[in-house]
Design an enzyme around this catalytic site. Structure first.
Site, mmCIF file in Angstrom:
data_model
loop_
_atom_site.group_PDB
_atom_site.id
_atom_site.type_symbol
_atom_site.label_atom_id
_atom_site.label_comp_id
_atom_site.label_asym_id
_atom_site.label_seq_id
_atom_site.Cartn_x
_atom_site.Cartn_y
_atom_site.Cartn_z
ATOM 1 N N PHE A 108 -3.712 -0.433 -5.661
ATOM 2 C CA PHE A 108 -3.656 -1.156 -4.365
ATOM 3 C C PHE A 108 -3.589 -0.212 -3.152
ATOM 4 C CE2 PHE A 108 1.188 -2.419 -4.686
ATOM 5 C CZ PHE A 108 1.536 -1.092 -4.720
ATOM 6 N N GLU A 109 -3.874 -0.801 -2.006
ATOM 7 C CA GLU A 109 -4.001 -0.032 -0.744
ATOM 8 C C GLU A 109 -4.994 1.116 -0.903
ATOM 9 O OE1 GLU A 109 -0.544 0.898 1.565
ATOM 10 O OE2 GLU A 109 0.372 -1.023 1.125
ATOM 11 N N GLY A 110 -6.065 0.827 -1.615
ATOM 12 C CA GLY A 110 -7.090 1.836 -1.863
ATOM 13 C C GLY A 110 -6.863 2.481 -3.219
#
Lengths: 267, 377
Positions: B360-362
Site C-alpha cells: 500500500f501507498e505505492g
C-alpha cells in the site's frame, strides 16, 4: 472543595526485587520507579470527584529529588499543583516520621495557598512497605476524622458519604470534613495522561518544601526520629513446585489428596 | 537502539509505550481473529490524543517534531500494526490538506479530525492502483458545487473517517493534469461505504470501498486548484511514506522482541536456544535491518522537517522498512519453529501484518520507480 492527595514514589512492583547481599537491603538501583498504585487510585478518585463537584487538587510527596517526576506525572492526570517535601532530614523516615512531615507540609501548603484542605486522600498502603499506617497517623496527628479503605465518595450534608470496603462487603460512612480518606482499588483504573496534559505538566512549577520551611522538628523525622527500627529484611520464601494429583475420578483424586495431607501430618 | 528524539519527549514515548503494551497489544489478538474494528480501544487512544500527533500547533495540535511522531507511531506499531496503520492513514489524508489546502481547510480538517479521530485518503480505484492516473471517478462543476461520481477501493478508515480526501477527474482529456483533489465530509449525501475487506493482515484497521453517487460538495472543498490533484496526491504520498515505514519498523522490532524472549525460554539439547550462535547471528541480522530501517525513516522525516528534498528518501524508507518487516517476521517464525506457525503464538500475525507494507501507498516496485526517477532526473 480543596483536595490534597499524598503520593509516594515506589519501586516498580511488577518486577521481582532481590536483596543486595552486601547491604542486606533490597537492590533497587536498576528498578524503575512508579507512583504507588494505591496513590494512583486515590488521585483518580479525587480527579473524578473534582470533575463531578468542582474543586482543586494539590499533590504532595515526601521524597527525594527524583520524586518530582512522579508529582509531574500526577499533574498530567488531574492534579492542579504539586509540592515536594525534599529534605535530607526526612530520609529513612518511618511511617510516623512521614506522617509527621506530611502534617507539617499540609499546614505549610495551606498557609501558602490561603486555603484549608477539605479532603486529604492517601493510598491505603504503599506497594513497597505495605504498612497502611501513614494515612491513619496523619489523621491522628492532625486530629481530624479518617475513613480507611474507601472505594467511593460523594458530597453529603456537612461532609462526605463514603463507601468503605470491608472483608464482608462495604460500609456506608458519613464523615465530616476536613478528613483523611485512604483509598483501596475502586472499580476503575487510573486514566492515562493525554499527550497534551503530559506536555502541559512539564511547565508546572513544583516548589520544594524543607523541614525548616514547614517548621518541622527534625528530631521527629528521618532515621533519628524513627519509632520503628528495621532489624533485618528477608526475601519471601520461594514456593516449592506443587504436586499435581489427577486420578481417574474426582473422588479418587480427593481421596489421594487427603491421604497425602494426612501423611504429611497437615491435620 | 532508538530514534534520537528531544530528551523532553521521552515521557511521551513512555506514556504511549505503556498504553500500547497494556491496552492494545493483547487486546488486538481477539480483533485480529474476528476482523472487527476495536472501537473501544480506538476511543481510548483518541482520548489520549494519539490521532492529533500530526496536527500543527497553529491548528490545535501539539507541535511535535516529526521524528518524535515517528517514534510514537512505532510504539503503536509494535503493539499492533493495524492500529498503527489507522493513525498513519489518518495522517496521510490530513497531509494532503496541509500540503495544498488553504488556511480555512487546514483548520476545518484539523477540527474534524480532532473531533472524529479518523480521516481517509481516497486515490486508489479498481482500475487505478499503481496506475493512479487511470482514475475513473469524476467531479463536475455545477454552480458553486462539484458533483462526484465513482468508486474508490481499499480505503483505510472508510466508514469511520470524519473527512475523506478524494481525487477525481475534472477534465478527462488532460490526463494527470485533469485530476483534482477534494475534501468530502462524512455524512455528505451521495457518499457511501462498501463492504469491509476481509484482509490477510492489519485486521484491526478498517478497509472498504468508498462510493460517490451524485455526491454534491461545496466548490470551496477543492484542494488547491483544478488540475493539481495528481501532483497533490504524489506530494502527499512522498510526505506520508516514512510514517508507514515506521509502522513497519514496529513490526520488525516486535519480531525481535518476541524472538529474544522465546530464545531465552525455549530449551533444546539441554540449553536455551539463545546459546546457539547460529540463532544469535539470525537475531543480529534482524537487528541490523530493523535499526537501519528505523534510521532511514528518521532521516526521511528529518529531511522533511528541515525543508530539504525527501521524495527519494521517503521511498527508500518505506520500501526498505516493508522488506525488513517481512524478513524479521519470517525469521522470528523460523526461530519459533513449529510454534511460530501456530496461531497460538504471536509471530505468525507479524508476517500477515507485514506483507501489506510492501504494497500500500505505492508498491515496492513503484517506490523503486520513484527512486530511479530521482536518480535519473
Amino acid at each position: 472543595m480543596e483536595i490534597l492527595v499524598c503520593v509516594k514514589q515506589v519501586p516498580d512492583d511488577s518486577v521481582e526485587i532481590t536483596l543486595d547481599k552486601s547491604t542486606g537491603m533490597p537492590a533497587l538501583d536498576k528498578v524503575a520507579v512508579i507512583t504507588n498504585a494505591f496513590d494512583g487510585y486515590a488521585l483518580e478518585m479525587a480527579t473524578r470527584f473534582k470533575e463531578a463537584h468542582g474543586g482543586n487538587i494539590t499533590v504532595v510527596s515526601v521524597g527525594p529529588e527524583k520524586a518530582r517526576d512522579t508529582l509531574r506525572n500526577c499533574c498530567s492526570v488531574g492534579a492542579n499543583a504539586a509540592y515536594l517535601v525534599n529534605d535530607a532530614a526526612c530520609e529513612n523516615s518511618d511511617t510516623y516520621g512521614t506522617a509527621y512531615a506530611l502534617s507539617k507540609a499540609v499546614a505549610k501548603i495551606e498557609a501558602e495557598k490561603g486555603v484549608k484542605f477539605d479532603i486529604i486522600f492517601c493510598g491505603k498502603e504503599t506497594t513497597d512497605y505495605t504498612s497502611s499506617q501513614v494515612g491513619p497517623m496523619l489523621a491522628e496527628i492532625m486530629d481530624i476524622p479518617q475513613v480507611t479503605n474507601i472505594i467511593a465518595l460523594d458530597p453529603a450534608e456537612g461532609g462526605l458519604s463514603v463507601k468503605q470496603e470491608t472483608e464482608e462487603g462495604y460500609n456506608m460512612v458519613d464523615v465530616a470534613t476536613p478528613c483523611v480518606v485512604t483509598v483501596t482499588k475502586p472499580s476503575y483504573d487510573p486514566r492515562y495522561p493525554t499527550m497534551k496534559s503530559k506536555m502541559a505538566a512539564r511547565k508546572v512549577q513544583i516548589p520544594d518544601i524543607t523541614a525548616a520551611d514547614m517548621g518541622a522538628d527534625a528530631s521527629l523525622m528521618g532515621e533519628a526520629g524513627a519509632k520503628c527500627k528495621v532489624v533485618k529484611v528477608f526475601e519471601p520464601a520461594k514456593k516449592e513446585a506443587g504436586v499435581k494429583i489427577k486420578e481417574e475420578t474426582v473422588e479418587e483424586t480427593v481421596a489421594k489428596a487427603v491421604a497425602m495431607m494426612s501423611d504429611a501430618k497437615v491435620f | 537502539m532508538a530514534y534520537a528524539i528531544p530528551e523532553e519527549n521521552y515521557d511521551l514515548l513512555e506514556t504511549v509505550r505503556e498504553f500500547a503494551q497494556k491496552e492494545i497489544k493483547e487486546q488486538c489478538k481477539e480483533y485480529d481473529v474476528s476482523g472487527e474494528f476495536p472501537k473501544e480501544i480506538y476511543d481510548a487512544a483518541i482520548e489520549m490524543g494519539l490521532h492529533t500527533l500530526e496536527i500543527p500547533e497553529e491548528y490545535g495540535g501539539m507541535g511535535l517534531d516529526k521524528v518524535t511522531v515517528a517514534a510514537l507511531i512505532e510504539q503503536i506499531g509494535i503493539a499492533d500494526a493495524g492500529f498503527g496503520t489507522t493513525f498513519a492513514a489518518t495522517g496521510l489524508a490530513y497531509k494532503a490538506v496541509l500540503a495544498a489546502g488553504n488556511e480555512e481547510q487546514k483548520q476545518r480538517c484539523a477540527d474534524i479530525l480532532t473531533e472524529t479521530g479518523f480521516a481517509a485518503f481516497c486515490l486508489t480505484e479498481p482500475m487505478a492502483g499503481s496506475d493512479a492516473a487511470n482514475s475513473k471517478t469524476t467531479a463536475v462543476k455545477d454552480g458553486d458545487e462539484y458533483i462526484l461520481n465513482g468508486r474508490k477501493c481499499f480505503i483505510t478508515n472508510a466508514g469511520v473517517a470524519g473527512f475523506y480526501v478524494v481525487t477525481a477527474m475534472t477534465d478527462k482529456t488532460k490526463g494527470t493534469k485533469g485530476m483534482s483533489a477534494f475534501i468530502v465530509e462524512d455524512g455528505t449525501p451521495g457518499l457511501s461505504v462498501g463492504n469491509h475487506e476481509n484482509k490477510m493482515g492489519i485486521r484491526c484497521s478498517t478497509t472498504a470501498d468508498v462510493v460517490f453517487e451524485d455526491c454534491r460538495i461545496p466548490a470551496s472543498n477543492l484542494i488547491g486548484e483544478e488540475g493539481q490533484g495528481y501532483k497533490i496526491a504524489m506530494i502527499t504520498l512522498d510526505m506520508a511514506r516514512p510514517y508507514m515505514g515506521c509502522v513497519a519498523v514496529g513490526i520488525a522490532q516486535r519480531a525481535i522482541d518476541e524472538a529474544i524472549a522465546y530464545m531465552k525460554e525455549r530449551v533444546q539439547f539441554g540449553k536455551p536456544i539463545a546459546a546457539n550462535q547460529g540463532l544469535q547471528f539470525k537475531l543480529a541480522d534482524m537487528q541490523i535491518k530493523c535499526e537501519t530501517a528505523r534510521q532511514m525513516v528518521a532521516h526521511a522525516v528529518s529531511l522533511q522537517e528541515t525543508d530539504k528534498k525527501y521524495s527519494m528518501e521517503s521511498s527508500i524508507a518505506k520500501a526498505y522498512a516493508g522488506d525488513v518487516a517481512m524478513e524479521c517476521a519470517s525469521e522470528a517464525i523460523q526461530i519459533f519453529g513449529g510454534y511460530g506457525f501456530s496461531r497460538e503464538y504471536p509471530v505468525e500475525k507479524l508476517l500477515r501484518d507485514a506483507k501489506i507494507f510492501q504494497i500500500f501507498e505505492g508498491t515496492n516496485e513503484i517506490q523503486k520507480i520513484v527512486i530511479a526517477n530521482n536518480l535519473l532526473r
